[in-house]
Design a protein around this motif. Structure first.
Motif, short mmCIF file in Angstrom:
data_model
loop_
_atom_site.label_atom_id
_atom_site.label_comp_id
_atom_site.label_asym_id
_atom_site.label_seq_id
_atom_site.Cartn_x
_atom_site.Cartn_y
_atom_site.Cartn_z
N GLY A 1 43.36 60.91 10.79
CA GLY A 1 44.64 61.39 12.24
C GLY A 1 45.03 62.00 11.72
O GLY A 1 46.13 63.16 11.86
N LYS A 2 46.69 60.73 10.98
CA LYS A 2 47.40 61.56 10.22
C LYS A 2 47.53 62.62 9.41
O LYS A 2 48.06 63.39 9.42
N GLN A 3 46.55 62.13 8.55
CA GLN A 3 46.53 63.71 7.25
C GLN A 3 45.81 64.69 8.27
O GLN A 3 46.77 65.82 7.80
N PRO B 1 49.57 66.65 31.90
CA PRO B 1 50.04 68.08 31.85
C PRO B 1 50.67 68.64 30.39
O PRO B 1 51.15 70.08 30.22
N VAL B 2 50.41 68.17 29.76
CA VAL B 2 50.08 68.23 28.13
C VAL B 2 49.09 69.45 27.76
O VAL B 2 48.35 68.28 27.65
N LYS B 3 49.51 70.32 27.08
CA LYS B 3 48.20 71.51 27.03
C LYS B 3 48.29 71.55 25.44
O LYS B 3 47.67 72.12 24.85
N ASP B 4 49.21 71.22 24.55
CA ASP B 4 49.31 70.98 23.45
C ASP B 4 47.63 70.68 23.31
O ASP B 4 47.69 69.58 22.75
N LYS B 5 47.13 71.33 21.70
CA LYS B 5 46.32 71.32 21.25
C LYS B 5 46.00 70.48 20.27
O LYS B 5 44.52 69.46 20.35
N TYR C 1 47.18 66.95 21.09
CA TYR C 1 47.60 65.93 21.94
C TYR C 1 46.31 65.05 21.82
O TYR C 1 46.89 64.06 21.80
N ASP C 2 45.59 65.55 21.80
CA ASP C 2 44.63 64.29 21.80
C ASP C 2 44.04 63.84 20.62
O ASP C 2 43.69 62.51 20.34
N LEU C 3 44.88 64.62 19.75
CA LEU C 3 45.02 63.87 18.21
C LEU C 3 45.37 62.98 18.25
O LEU C 3 45.25 61.83 17.77
N ILE C 4 46.58 63.31 18.39
CA ILE C 4 47.64 62.18 18.77
C ILE C 4 47.69 60.98 19.16
O ILE C 4 47.99 60.08 18.75
N HIS C 5 47.07 61.54 20.81
CA HIS C 5 46.18 60.19 21.29
C HIS C 5 46.03 59.49 20.62
O HIS C 5 46.01 58.25 21.34
N ALA C 6 44.81 60.19 19.76
CA ALA C 6 43.26 59.05 19.56
C ALA C 6 44.17 58.18 18.25
O ALA C 6 43.69 57.41 18.03
N LEU C 7 44.97 58.25 17.68
CA LEU C 7 46.11 58.75 15.96
C LEU C 7 46.69 57.02 16.78
O LEU C 7 46.52 56.07 15.91
N GLN C 8 47.41 57.43 17.86
CA GLN C 8 48.00 56.51 18.12
C GLN C 8 47.24 54.95 19.37
O GLN C 8 47.80 54.08 18.56
N MET C 9 46.10 55.39 18.98
CA MET C 9 44.64 54.10 20.16
C MET C 9 44.53 53.39 18.85
O MET C 9 44.17 51.94 18.55
N SER C 10 43.85 54.22 17.55
CA SER C 10 44.07 53.98 16.70
C SER C 10 44.66 53.19 16.04
O SER C 10 44.11 51.91 15.22
N LEU C 11 46.19 53.70 15.82
CA LEU C 11 46.91 52.23 15.20
C LEU C 11 47.20 51.19 16.45
O LEU C 11 47.57 50.24 15.50
N ALA D 1 48.55 68.30 8.05
CA ALA D 1 48.37 69.36 7.92
C ALA D 1 47.95 70.81 9.01
O ALA D 1 48.20 71.56 8.89
N ARG D 2 47.94 70.42 9.92
CA ARG D 2 48.10 70.99 11.24
C ARG D 2 49.59 71.37 11.53
O ARG D 2 49.21 72.51 11.73
#
Length: 76
Positions: free
Chosen positions: A63-65, A8-12, A14-24, A69-70
């Motif tokens: 991903g954090k950087q 339901p989250v359409k924030d641009k 979101y995928d970056l945050i999710h991938a960052l979480q998975m890496s961590l 920046a975004r």
């Protein structure tokens, strides 16, 4: 095959945050895998897990950087 519902989250970002979480998370999980391999005396496997862990660290830092920046561009 079960499909996951669309987010339901359409924030641009979101995928970056999710991938960052998975890496961590992977960094943390790999600590257990490394310890398990070392406990069994399998240094080859432990070394391989460490390499994967380092790749996840690099991806996490990138991903954090990127996210910082975004967010700065959006709020600045």
């Amino acid at each position: 095959m079960v499909q996951r519902p669309a987010s339901p989250v359409k924030d641009k970002n979101y995928d970056l945050i999710h991938a960052l979480q998975m890496s961590l998370e992977n960094i943390w999980h790999l600590e257990t895998y490394i310890a398990d391999a070392e406990a069994r005396g399998d240094e080859e496997l432990a070394t391989w897990f460490r390499k994967i862990q380092e790749n996840n660290r690099k991806a996490g830092e990138q991903g954090k950087q990127m996210l910082a920046a975004r967010l700065q561009r959006e709020n600045g």
